[in-house]
Design a protein around this motif. Sequence first.
Motif, short mmCIF file in Angstrom:
data_model
loop_
_atom_site.label_atom_id
_atom_site.label_comp_id
_atom_site.label_asym_id
_atom_site.label_seq_id
_atom_site.Cartn_x
_atom_site.Cartn_y
_atom_site.Cartn_z
N MET A 196 0.83 -1.21 0.00
CA MET A 196 0.00 0.00 0.00
C MET A 196 0.86 1.26 0.00
O MET A 196 0.62 2.21 -0.75
CB MET A 196 -0.90 0.03 1.24
CG MET A 196 -2.04 -0.94 1.25
SD MET A 196 -2.97 -0.83 2.82
CE MET A 196 -3.57 0.86 2.76
N ALA A 197 1.87 1.26 0.88
CA ALA A 197 2.73 2.43 1.01
C ALA A 197 3.48 2.71 -0.29
O ALA A 197 3.60 3.88 -0.71
CB ALA A 197 3.72 2.22 2.16
N LYS A 203 1.99 8.03 -6.06
CA LYS A 203 0.95 8.96 -6.47
C LYS A 203 1.52 10.39 -6.52
O LYS A 203 2.55 10.68 -5.93
CB LYS A 203 -0.23 8.91 -5.49
CG LYS A 203 -0.93 7.57 -5.42
CD LYS A 203 -1.66 7.23 -6.70
CE LYS A 203 -2.46 5.94 -6.56
NZ LYS A 203 -3.11 5.56 -7.83
N PRO A 204 0.82 11.29 -7.23
CA PRO A 204 1.32 12.66 -7.33
C PRO A 204 1.35 13.36 -5.97
O PRO A 204 0.34 13.46 -5.28
CB PRO A 204 0.33 13.34 -8.28
CG PRO A 204 -0.88 12.48 -8.27
CD PRO A 204 -0.40 11.09 -8.04
N PHE A 206 1.79 16.53 -4.81
CA PHE A 206 1.03 17.74 -4.49
C PHE A 206 -0.46 17.44 -4.39
O PHE A 206 -1.16 17.99 -3.55
CB PHE A 206 1.29 18.82 -5.53
CG PHE A 206 2.73 19.27 -5.58
CD1 PHE A 206 3.29 19.99 -4.54
CD2 PHE A 206 3.53 18.94 -6.67
CE1 PHE A 206 4.61 20.38 -4.58
CE2 PHE A 206 4.86 19.33 -6.72
CZ PHE A 206 5.40 20.05 -5.67
N ALA A 207 -0.95 16.57 -5.26
CA ALA A 207 -2.37 16.24 -5.24
C ALA A 207 -2.75 15.46 -3.99
O ALA A 207 -3.80 15.69 -3.39
CB ALA A 207 -2.74 15.45 -6.49
N ILE A 208 -1.90 14.53 -3.57
CA ILE A 208 -2.17 13.76 -2.35
C ILE A 208 -2.24 14.69 -1.14
O ILE A 208 -3.15 14.61 -0.30
CB ILE A 208 -1.10 12.68 -2.14
CG1 ILE A 208 -1.33 11.49 -3.09
CG2 ILE A 208 -1.08 12.20 -0.69
CD1 ILE A 208 -2.48 10.59 -2.70
N ARG A 209 -1.29 15.62 -1.06
CA ARG A 209 -1.28 16.54 0.08
C ARG A 209 -2.51 17.45 0.06
O ARG A 209 -3.11 17.72 1.11
CB ARG A 209 0.00 17.37 0.08
CG ARG A 209 1.22 16.54 0.45
CD ARG A 209 2.48 17.38 0.56
NE ARG A 209 3.62 16.55 0.96
CZ ARG A 209 4.86 17.00 1.11
NH1 ARG A 209 5.14 18.28 0.88
NH2 ARG A 209 5.82 16.18 1.49
N PHE A 258 5.06 10.43 -12.39
CA PHE A 258 5.13 11.57 -11.47
C PHE A 258 6.52 11.69 -10.86
O PHE A 258 7.26 10.71 -10.74
CB PHE A 258 4.10 11.41 -10.37
CG PHE A 258 2.67 11.42 -10.85
CD1 PHE A 258 2.14 12.56 -11.44
CD2 PHE A 258 1.88 10.29 -10.75
CE1 PHE A 258 0.83 12.59 -11.88
CE2 PHE A 258 0.57 10.30 -11.20
CZ PHE A 258 0.04 11.46 -11.77
N GLU A 259 6.87 12.91 -10.51
CA GLU A 259 8.18 13.16 -9.90
C GLU A 259 8.24 12.52 -8.52
O GLU A 259 7.25 12.43 -7.82
CB GLU A 259 8.41 14.66 -9.77
CG GLU A 259 8.53 15.38 -11.10
CD GLU A 259 8.79 16.87 -10.93
OE1 GLU A 259 8.92 17.32 -9.78
OE2 GLU A 259 8.86 17.56 -11.94
#
Length: 259
Positions: A196-197, A203-204, A206-209, A258-259
């Motif tokens: 999971m981690a 994942k992107p 900035f979007a996750i945050r 993604f970066e």
Amino acid sequence: MDTDWETVSLDVDDDVATLTVDRPDSLNALNTETMDALEAALDAAEEADVRVLVLTGAGDKAFVAGADIGYMQSLSTEEAEAYAEQGHTICRRLERFPGVTIAAVNGYAFGGGCELALACDLRVASERAVLGQTEIDLGIIPGWGGTQRLPALVGDEVARRLIFFGERIDAGDAYEHGLVGEVVAHDQLNDHVAEMATELAAKPKFAIRAAKEALNTAHEAPRDVGLDFERRAWSGLFGTPDQREGMEAFVEKRDPEFE
């Protein structure tokens, strides 16, 4: 990077950190030394700029069995308030950690241990896990956010029953109530959470945050404030590398990088 305190360890592997409460002989109960070490470990995890933080307990029996009752027994009101504030600080830091937090509940999670799990974004339980806000039989109530976070997960009626009766529930019941997101075989817990981690870390960023901040706002502010925050967070992601790569990949029918 591996960082160790006497009662807590932090293992950082690329974008994933694993924070382990390491007092197995005491069922990972939280004494003051461990509380201080948890704060230091969270500092180190934030400095490492990880995207996912996994919280678990050492040994085969307990996640975190609770706070140090021997220490709490003789506290004055003022001392108890200071102790509660440190517990609240740690839980708020988990809740607001700039990445996804996962509680890998590998055993007993009572009192303050259950509250640590509640403060994480996601909870995965071993089939052997037992959880509960058991403070009532000590003559106290949950003091690190349990009265506020538990109803948000399980509903008001169930939260009142769990807190009033001090009931301990097994992993299956915890799942049925919505206290944990899934239950896995005990010997598969670490591997499952690691998968999971790894997936979440890809994942992107900035979007996750932004998603986490918006979801937290839903619980902390009136609906209109939360909707306004979501609108601003959503539009603010346009122009970021994540947004550009994600949408270009979709249009070009390829997987994003993604970066």
